[in-house]
Design a protein around this motif. Sequence first.
Motif: not given
Length: 222
Positions: A182, A186, A190, A208-209, A215-217, A220
């Motif tokens: 990260t 990152w 992208n 990241r998707r 992945a970001d989600h 998070a």
Amino acid sequence: MTQQPPFQVQIVPVTPFQQNCSIIRAANGDAAVIDPGGEVDKLLAAAEAMKADIKKIWLTHGHLDHASGAMELKKRTGATIEGAHQEEVFWLSQIAEQSLRFGVDAQGENVVPDRWLDDGDTVEIGGVVFDVYFTPGHTPGHVVFHQKDARLAFVGDVLFKGSIGRTDFPRGDHQTLLNSITEKLWPLGNDTRFVSGHGPISTFGEERRSNAFVADHVLAGN
């Protein structure tokens, strides 16, 4: 995979681990080999087909499937070995033992780099410059190579399409690996494509998707 000038890339899977060794040929014919894990004859044949003169060997880390052919390739070409970070002496000093244990390459030799690399360093072949990033976690001295103009990175075993590097080996650390991904990868963008140590090419944006680990989600929700 062929990159437009000023350089070309040929990915040559080697060893039973199918490790992605990459040959980078600059426009003048000089070449660097990233992570020659073994099958040196195969690598030399691929370089000859590209009309590539191997001058440099770049190591992302010291696991045997990435580095067991480095010393033989150096002896046969006169190339200099650059990388990984000095912390990687932990693994590079075990190549011979690990090669025999796993039966990957009975001739695997412990690797003594001509140059250790650190965060912020650069490496160069035929006038093409790659930035070096220190990315521990999978191993203690892992580095990645990034060519900003081509938006292309060689990330060893830090990140894969859909996965991340193992951290259950000695001196691996999961949180350190996540931080490397990260904080170092990152920010490169992208749309940056990356070649992993194993498996297909992807982009940082795609990971990241959709990556189940980073992945970001996903991050998070941690």
